[in-house]
Design a protein around this motif. Structure first.
Motif, PDB file in Angstrom:
ATOM      1  N   SER A  56       0.839  -1.194   0.000  1.00  0.00           N
ATOM      2  CA  SER A  56       0.000   0.000   0.000  1.00  0.00           C
ATOM      3  C   SER A  56       0.875   1.246   0.000  1.00  0.00           C
ATOM      4  N   SER A  57       0.319   2.341  -0.477  1.00  0.00           N
ATOM      5  CA  SER A  57       1.106   3.570  -0.618  1.00  0.00           C
ATOM      6  C   SER A  57       1.596   4.101   0.723  1.00  0.00           C
ATOM      7  N   ASP A  58       0.835   3.887   1.788  1.00  0.00           N
ATOM      8  CA  ASP A  58       1.262   4.366   3.110  1.00  0.00           C
ATOM      9  C   ASP A  58       1.978   3.292   3.922  1.00  0.00           C
ATOM     10  N   GLY A  59       2.163   2.112   3.315  1.00  0.00           N
ATOM     11  CA  GLY A  59       2.940   1.059   3.964  1.00  0.00           C
ATOM     12  C   GLY A  59       2.254   0.335   5.091  1.00  0.00           C
ATOM     13  N   ASP A  60       0.909   0.490   5.212  1.00  0.00           N
ATOM     14  CA  ASP A  60       0.244  -0.146   6.352  1.00  0.00           C
ATOM     15  C   ASP A  60      -0.269  -1.551   6.044  1.00  0.00           C
ATOM     16  N   PHE A  61      -0.197  -1.994   4.777  1.00  0.00           N
ATOM     17  CA  PHE A  61      -0.556  -3.383   4.482  1.00  0.00           C
ATOM     18  C   PHE A  61       0.114  -3.848   3.190  1.00  0.00           C
ATOM     19  N   THR A  62       0.195  -5.169   3.083  1.00  0.00           N
ATOM     20  CA  THR A  62       0.622  -5.832   1.848  1.00  0.00           C
ATOM     21  C   THR A  62      -0.575  -6.612   1.313  1.00  0.00           C
ATOM     22  N   MET A  63      -0.818  -6.537   0.001  1.00  0.00           N
ATOM     23  CA  MET A  63      -1.935  -7.256  -0.587  1.00  0.00           C
ATOM     24  C   MET A  63      -1.426  -8.298  -1.570  1.00  0.00           C
ATOM     25  N   LEU A  64      -1.885  -9.533  -1.397  1.00  0.00           N
ATOM     26  CA  LEU A  64      -1.601 -10.610  -2.335  1.00  0.00           C
ATOM     27  C   LEU A  64      -2.836 -10.849  -3.188  1.00  0.00           C
ATOM     28  N   LEU A  65      -2.627 -11.042  -4.485  1.00  0.00           N
ATOM     29  CA  LEU A  65      -3.722 -11.281  -5.424  1.00  0.00           C
ATOM     30  C   LEU A  65      -3.573 -12.664  -6.038  1.00  0.00           C
ATOM     31  N   TYR A  66      -4.614 -13.480  -5.861  1.00  0.00           N
ATOM     32  CA  TYR A  66      -4.649 -14.810  -6.441  1.00  0.00           C
ATOM     33  C   TYR A  66      -5.824 -14.903  -7.414  1.00  0.00           C
ATOM     34  N   THR A  67      -5.671 -15.736  -8.450  1.00  0.00           N
ATOM     35  CA  THR A  67      -6.785 -15.937  -9.374  1.00  0.00           C
ATOM     36  C   THR A  67      -6.978 -17.409  -9.695  1.00  0.00           C
ATOM     37  N   THR A  68      -8.215 -17.738 -10.008  1.00  0.00           N
ATOM     38  CA  THR A  68      -8.539 -18.968 -10.727  1.00  0.00           C
ATOM     39  C   THR A  68      -9.297 -18.532 -11.968  1.00  0.00           C
ATOM     40  N   ARG A  69      -9.051 -19.227 -13.081  1.00  0.00           N
ATOM     41  CA  ARG A  69      -9.615 -18.803 -14.364  1.00  0.00           C
ATOM     42  C   ARG A  69     -10.224 -19.993 -15.090  1.00  0.00           C
ATOM     43  N   LYS A  70     -11.424 -19.766 -15.583  1.00  0.00           N
ATOM     44  CA  LYS A  70     -12.118 -20.780 -16.375  1.00  0.00           C
ATOM     45  C   LYS A  70     -12.484 -20.161 -17.714  1.00  0.00           C
ATOM     46  N   TYR A  71     -12.190 -20.886 -18.793  1.00  0.00           N
ATOM     47  CA  TYR A  71     -12.434 -20.347 -20.133  1.00  0.00           C
ATOM     48  C   TYR A  71     -13.548 -21.107 -20.830  1.00  0.00           C
ATOM     49  N   ASP A  72     -14.520 -20.365 -21.345  1.00  0.00           N
ATOM     50  CA  ASP A  72     -15.612 -20.920 -22.139  1.00  0.00           C
ATOM     51  C   ASP A  72     -15.273 -20.658 -23.608  1.00  0.00           C
TER      52      ASP A  72
END
Length: 270
Positions: free
Chosen positions: A177-193
């Motif tokens: 985060s810009s103010d350094g008060d948290f870290t964010m992890l981003l996970y995905t699952t993807r399904k394709y039609d």
């Protein structure tokens, strides 16, 4: 079928944080585009919270900018950011709440440049929706005006994984985060039609705060994938002349990068 989009954009501050690095890649392209075309009136479709528009307002050309978005929360954030800009910039901006496949603005037929950046076209899911968006944009352009669409080039290996291993979890990013008060992890699952050319994405957002607390939430996002001939045909079918196609934000020829940036022009005699 119902499509998922809104919840992904509801947490605007998180969205801004997740895509702040994108500005280093694409903003130079949009700045250069504005310098090349020197428009007097610009419309940004799916303008979001102003990441691109607010930057372009500081370009040398003193054009009027209008933005349209279907998510009111994004527009509210855009307006708050705009209120911190100098008065002369604020007076050059007009924001609209609306659907890019069905809009009618006061300056219809007067826009020199209309842009649809960073994959936002992927939220046009149905064929009629897509055609309506292109026809409406054509009508809003001045004769000789340009419509620029930027989206990713479908990656067959990537889609094969989404088709055959839809339960696989991918770590997409780790962001401070810009103010350094948290870290964010981003996970995905993807399904394709493959029949609908639709990618169903489930995002997991995990925040770890410096005070020891943590937060976890899910959001879903559906994206239509545009293959090159399909996207070009949308331009041609709705009256545009395809003037150029680039493969990345460095103006490389199409096929030399991971993107398809198509520039269509409305004929001067239209």
């Amino acid at each position: 079928m119902p499509y998922e989009m809104g919840e992904y954009y509801e947490r605007v501050s998180d969205y801004d944080l997740e895509y702040q690095s994108q500005s280093e890649q694409d903003l130079p392209f949009w700045r250069e585009l504005v310098m090349r075309y020197t428009p007097e009136r610009v419309l940004e479709l799916a303008c979001g919270s102003g990441r691109i528009g607010l930057d372009l307002l500081h370009s040398p050309g003193k054009f009027y900018l209008e933005g349209l978005d279907i998510e009111q929360g994004m527009l509210d954030s855009y307006q708050r950011k705009l209120s911190r800009e100098p008065e002369d910039i604020q007076q050059r901006v007009l924001l609209h709440h609306g659907d890019m496949s069905d809009y009618e603005l006061e300056h219809k037929g007067q826009f020199d440049l209309i842009i649809l950046p960073f994959n936002s076209i992927c939220h046009l899911y149905e064929i009629e929706q897509q055609l309506d968006a292109f026809r409406t944009t054509y009508e809003h352009l001045a004769p000789g005006g340009h419509f620029v669409v930027d989206t990713f080039l479908p990656d067959i290996d990537y889609l094969s994984d989404a088709l055959n291993r839809p339960s696989t979890v991918y770590l997409e990013d780790e962001i401070e985060s810009s103010d350094g008060d948290f870290t964010m992890l981003l996970y995905t699952t993807r399904k394709y039609d493959a029949y609908e050319q639709l990618q169903h994405i489930t995002w997991t957002h995990e925040k770890f705060f410096t005070n020891g607390e943590n937060e976890r939430y899910l959001s879903k996002l559906d994206m239509h994938l545009f293959f090159p001939r399909e996207l070009q045909m949308l331009f041609i079918t709705t009256g545009f002349k395809v003037e150029a196609i680039y493969g990345d934000y460095l103006w490389k020829p199409f096929g030399k990068g991971t993107r398809q940036i198509v520039i269509g022009r409305k004929p001067k005699d239209a």
